[in-house]
Write a protein that holds these residues in place. Structure first.
Motif, PDB file in Angstrom:
ATOM      1  N   TYR A   1     -20.574   7.923  10.251  1.00 28.80           N
ATOM      2  CA  TYR A   1     -19.715   7.927  11.423  1.00 28.80           C
ATOM      3  C   TYR A   1     -18.347   7.351  11.087  1.00 28.80           C
ATOM      4  CZ  TYR A   1     -17.694   6.627  15.872  1.00 28.80           C
ATOM      5  OH  TYR A   1     -16.828   6.460  16.907  1.00 28.80           O
ATOM      6  N   ILE A   2     -18.353   6.254  10.346  1.00 24.92           N
ATOM      7  CA  ILE A   2     -17.079   5.627   9.990  1.00 24.92           C
ATOM      8  C   ILE A   2     -16.251   6.557   9.123  1.00 24.92           C
ATOM      9  CG2 ILE A   2     -16.023   3.733   8.721  1.00 24.92           C
ATOM     10  CD1 ILE A   2     -18.050   1.930   9.701  1.00 24.92           C
ATOM     11  N   ARG A   3     -16.911   7.241   8.192  1.00 23.49           N
ATOM     12  CA  ARG A   3     -16.166   8.144   7.325  1.00 23.49           C
ATOM     13  C   ARG A   3     -15.500   9.239   8.147  1.00 23.49           C
ATOM     14  NH1 ARG A   3     -19.969   9.055   4.212  1.00 23.49           N
ATOM     15  NH2 ARG A   3     -20.671  11.073   4.975  1.00 23.49           N
ATOM     16  N   ASP A   4     -16.209   9.793   9.132  1.00 22.96           N
ATOM     17  CA  ASP A   4     -15.622  10.800  10.000  1.00 22.96           C
ATOM     18  C   ASP A   4     -14.422  10.239  10.749  1.00 22.96           C
ATOM     19  OD1 ASP A   4     -17.489  12.609   9.240  1.00 22.96           O
ATOM     20  OD2 ASP A   4     -18.741  12.432  11.029  1.00 22.96           O
ATOM     21  N   GLN A   5     -14.567   9.013  11.265  1.00 20.79           N
ATOM     22  CA  GLN A   5     -13.481   8.425  12.030  1.00 20.79           C
ATOM     23  C   GLN A   5     -12.277   8.131  11.141  1.00 20.79           C
ATOM     24  OE1 GLN A   5     -13.168   8.333  15.078  1.00 20.79           O
ATOM     25  NE2 GLN A   5     -14.945   7.667  16.213  1.00 20.79           N
ATOM     26  N   ILE A   6     -12.524   7.552   9.956  1.00 17.88           N
ATOM     27  CA  ILE A   6     -11.418   7.218   9.066  1.00 17.88           C
ATOM     28  C   ILE A   6     -10.649   8.464   8.664  1.00 17.88           C
ATOM     29  CG2 ILE A   6     -10.891   6.503   6.701  1.00 17.88           C
ATOM     30  CD1 ILE A   6     -12.769   4.238   7.003  1.00 17.88           C
TER      31      ILE A   6
ATOM     32  N   LEU B   1       9.931   4.471  10.936  1.00 23.61           N
ATOM     33  CA  LEU B   1       8.985   3.446  10.501  1.00 23.61           C
ATOM     34  C   LEU B   1       7.556   3.908  10.743  1.00 23.61           C
ATOM     35  CD1 LEU B   1       8.189   0.625   9.536  1.00 23.61           C
ATOM     36  CD2 LEU B   1       8.599  -0.212  11.874  1.00 23.61           C
ATOM     37  N   LEU B   2       7.305   4.505  11.905  1.00 20.72           N
ATOM     38  CA  LEU B   2       5.951   4.956  12.236  1.00 20.72           C
ATOM     39  C   LEU B   2       5.457   6.000  11.237  1.00 20.72           C
ATOM     40  CD1 LEU B   2       3.563   4.861  14.180  1.00 20.72           C
ATOM     41  CD2 LEU B   2       4.724   6.611  15.564  1.00 20.72           C
ATOM     42  N   GLU B   3       6.304   6.944  10.897  1.00 13.72           N
ATOM     43  CA  GLU B   3       5.901   7.984   9.943  1.00 13.72           C
ATOM     44  C   GLU B   3       5.625   7.391   8.567  1.00 13.72           C
ATOM     45  OE1 GLU B   3       5.033  11.072  10.659  1.00 13.72           O
ATOM     46  OE2 GLU B   3       5.377  10.371  12.711  1.00 13.72           O
ATOM     47  N   SER B   4       6.419   6.394   8.178  1.00 14.43           N
ATOM     48  CA  SER B   4       6.196   5.737   6.892  1.00 14.43           C
ATOM     49  C   SER B   4       4.849   5.007   6.880  1.00 14.43           C
ATOM     50  CB  SER B   4       7.334   4.747   6.616  1.00 14.43           C
ATOM     51  OG  SER B   4       7.052   3.962   5.472  1.00 14.43           O
ATOM     52  N   LEU B   5       4.551   4.307   7.983  1.00 18.50           N
ATOM     53  CA  LEU B   5       3.282   3.594   8.073  1.00 18.50           C
ATOM     54  C   LEU B   5       2.103   4.569   8.049  1.00 18.50           C
ATOM     55  CD1 LEU B   5       4.236   0.994  10.829  1.00 18.50           C
ATOM     56  CD2 LEU B   5       3.860   0.518   8.395  1.00 18.50           C
ATOM     57  N   LYS B   6       2.244   5.672   8.753  1.00 19.42           N
ATOM     58  CA  LYS B   6       1.175   6.675   8.776  1.00 19.42           C
ATOM     59  C   LYS B   6       0.937   7.259   7.388  1.00 19.42           C
ATOM     60  CE  LYS B   6       1.328   8.267  13.571  1.00 19.42           C
ATOM     61  NZ  LYS B   6       1.553   9.446  14.455  1.00 19.42           N
ATOM     62  N   ALA B   7       2.023   7.506   6.659  1.00 22.78           N
ATOM     63  CA  ALA B   7       1.875   8.065   5.313  1.00 22.78           C
ATOM     64  C   ALA B   7       1.139   7.091   4.405  1.00 22.78           C
ATOM     65  CB  ALA B   7       3.252   8.407   4.742  1.00 22.78           C
ATOM     66  N   ARG B   8       1.498   5.825   4.492  1.00 18.99           N
ATOM     67  CA  ARG B   8       0.808   4.808   3.685  1.00 18.99           C
ATOM     68  C   ARG B   8      -0.647   4.669   4.110  1.00 18.99           C
ATOM     69  NH1 ARG B   8       4.582  -0.303   4.320  1.00 18.99           N
ATOM     70  NH2 ARG B   8       2.976  -1.261   2.995  1.00 18.99           N
TER      71      ARG B   8
ATOM     72  N   ARG C   1      -2.488   7.037   5.395  1.00 20.36           N
ATOM     73  CA  ARG C   1      -3.224   8.205   4.892  1.00 20.36           C
ATOM     74  C   ARG C   1      -3.634   7.999   3.439  1.00 20.36           C
ATOM     75  NH1 ARG C   1       0.289  11.191   8.414  1.00 20.36           N
ATOM     76  NH2 ARG C   1       1.873  11.344   6.796  1.00 20.36           N
ATOM     77  N   GLN C   2      -2.778   7.349   2.671  1.00 17.23           N
ATOM     78  CA  GLN C   2      -3.138   7.045   1.279  1.00 17.23           C
ATOM     79  C   GLN C   2      -4.347   6.110   1.225  1.00 17.23           C
ATOM     80  OE1 GLN C   2       0.453   5.391  -0.390  1.00 17.23           O
ATOM     81  NE2 GLN C   2       1.417   7.386  -0.708  1.00 17.23           N
ATOM     82  N   ALA C   3      -4.369   5.120   2.110  1.00 18.79           N
ATOM     83  CA  ALA C   3      -5.511   4.206   2.156  1.00 18.79           C
ATOM     84  C   ALA C   3      -6.786   4.950   2.559  1.00 18.79           C
ATOM     85  CB  ALA C   3      -5.223   3.067   3.139  1.00 18.79           C
ATOM     86  N   VAL C   4      -6.656   5.870   3.500  1.00 17.54           N
ATOM     87  CA  VAL C   4      -7.799   6.666   3.933  1.00 17.54           C
ATOM     88  C   VAL C   4      -8.354   7.476   2.769  1.00 17.54           C
ATOM     89  CG1 VAL C   4      -8.457   8.667   5.343  1.00 17.54           C
ATOM     90  CG2 VAL C   4      -7.160   6.791   6.367  1.00 17.54           C
ATOM     91  N   ARG C   5      -7.458   8.080   1.999  1.00 19.61           N
ATOM     92  CA  ARG C   5      -7.912   8.878   0.851  1.00 19.61           C
ATOM     93  C   ARG C   5      -8.620   7.998  -0.169  1.00 19.61           C
ATOM     94  NH1 ARG C   5      -3.178  11.993   2.025  1.00 19.61           N
ATOM     95  NH2 ARG C   5      -1.855  10.686   0.698  1.00 19.61           N
ATOM     96  N   LEU C   6      -8.118   6.793  -0.363  1.00 14.42           N
ATOM     97  CA  LEU C   6      -8.795   5.860  -1.266  1.00 14.42           C
ATOM     98  C   LEU C   6     -10.218   5.583  -0.788  1.00 14.42           C
ATOM     99  CD1 LEU C   6      -6.044   3.185  -2.051  1.00 14.42           C
ATOM    100  CD2 LEU C   6      -7.226   4.619  -3.720  1.00 14.42           C
ATOM    101  N   ALA C   7     -10.351   5.316   0.515  1.00 13.32           N
ATOM    102  CA  ALA C   7     -11.679   5.030   1.065  1.00 13.32           C
ATOM    103  C   ALA C   7     -12.607   6.224   0.916  1.00 13.32           C
ATOM    104  CB  ALA C   7     -11.557   4.626   2.529  1.00 13.32           C
ATOM    105  N   GLU C   8     -12.082   7.412   1.132  1.00  9.86           N
ATOM    106  CA  GLU C   8     -12.900   8.630   1.060  1.00  9.86           C
ATOM    107  C   GLU C   8     -13.387   8.911  -0.354  1.00  9.86           C
ATOM    108  OE1 GLU C   8     -11.140  11.388   4.658  1.00  9.86           O
ATOM    109  OE2 GLU C   8     -10.150  11.438   2.716  1.00  9.86           O
TER     110      GLU C   8
ATOM    111  N   ASP D   1      -7.152  -3.458   0.727  1.00 12.41           N
ATOM    112  CA  ASP D   1      -5.953  -4.138   0.215  1.00 12.41           C
ATOM    113  C   ASP D   1      -4.687  -3.431   0.702  1.00 12.41           C
ATOM    114  OD1 ASP D   1      -7.550  -5.953  -1.109  1.00 12.41           O
ATOM    115  OD2 ASP D   1      -7.414  -4.933  -3.057  1.00 12.41           O
ATOM    116  N   GLN D   2      -4.691  -2.096   0.660  1.00  9.41           N
ATOM    117  CA  GLN D   2      -3.504  -1.351   1.072  1.00  9.41           C
ATOM    118  C   GLN D   2      -3.272  -1.497   2.580  1.00  9.41           C
ATOM    119  OE1 GLN D   2      -2.828   2.200  -1.014  1.00  9.41           O
ATOM    120  NE2 GLN D   2      -1.703   3.214   0.621  1.00  9.41           N
ATOM    121  N   LEU D   3      -4.341  -1.462   3.356  1.00  9.35           N
ATOM    122  CA  LEU D   3      -4.196  -1.643   4.799  1.00  9.35           C
ATOM    123  C   LEU D   3      -3.700  -3.055   5.122  1.00  9.35           C
ATOM    124  CD1 LEU D   3      -7.444   0.213   5.850  1.00  9.35           C
ATOM    125  CD2 LEU D   3      -5.119   0.917   6.446  1.00  9.35           C
TER     126      LEU D   3
END
Length: 201
Positions: free
Chosen positions: A21-26, A59-66, A68-75, A84-86
């Motif tokens: 479930y968490i993976r789907d949400q992330i 700023l919001l778009e920059s935060l979202k891009a970063r 997304r990188q954290a999400v990919r790491l988790a996946e 750490d990135q979050l």
């Protein structure tokens, strides 16, 4: 109800903390679940506790891009690195609710303490957009419900799922009725009455 939704509810209602479930949400959106006053009742709405600060688009778009990188790491298995990135994102912008929510989710995957997870969820709700246009409030309350259910705290689980449902989260809409203590008590009383009817003294 779709097969996917049914699977989500099955996972949600299991005794274990649900990694799928968490993976789907992330992987879907930038989430969050919790209440600054630990949601003692539905009157403790996020509308009253909100410290939401609107971020400028750049700023919001920059935060979202970063994020997304954290999400990919988790996946891809780098969950600790994602945390750490979050954490770095939160240091740079302490009002960005989604990062708290996703860090809570990642820490759940790592099996870290419920206190730390709930603390992040409290901040996610506090800083989330009160109109829930990004889905953060609904997701945050839903995750809070999952955590409390895993802890065996039925009242808090029900309150959190009810708030998640209020903010439109589909999983909470399905979970809240199952956690309703009054419905459970009523069902137990009906079962007892039926047993007495089948086996009169």
């Amino acid at each position: 109800m779709s097969k996917h939704d049914t699977n989500l509810v099955d996972i949600l209602m299991s005794s274990a903390v649900d990694g799928e479930y968490i993976r789907d949400q992330i992987s879907g959106t930038y989430c969050s679940y919790a209440d600054a006053n630990q949601s003692r009742s539905l009157e403790g709405s996020a509308d009253n506790q909100s410290e939401y600060k609107e971020l400028e688009n750049g700023l919001l778009e920059s935060l979202k891009a970063r994020e997304r990188q954290a999400v990919r790491l988790a996946e891809t298995g780098g969950v600790s690195e994602a945390v750490d990135q979050l954490s770095t994102i939160i240091d740079d912008c302490p009002f960005y609710a989604s990062a708290y929510n996703n860090r809570a989710q990642a820490n759940r995957l790592l099996g870290r303490s419920a206190d730390a997870i709930l603390a992040d969820l409290e901040l996610a709700i506090r800083f989330a957009n009160p109109d829930n246009s990004d889905g953060v409030l609904g997701q945050a309350y839903t995750q809070k419900g999952i955590v409390y259910r895993a802890l065996g705290n039925q009242d808090e689980a029900f309150n959190s799922f009810s708030m998640g449902a209020k903010y439109g989260n589909e999983v909470s809409k399905m979970a809240a009725p199952k956690e309703n203590p009054y419905a459970k008590l009523c069902g137990k009383m009906v079962s007892q009455a039926m047993r007495q009817l089948r086996n009169p003294m």
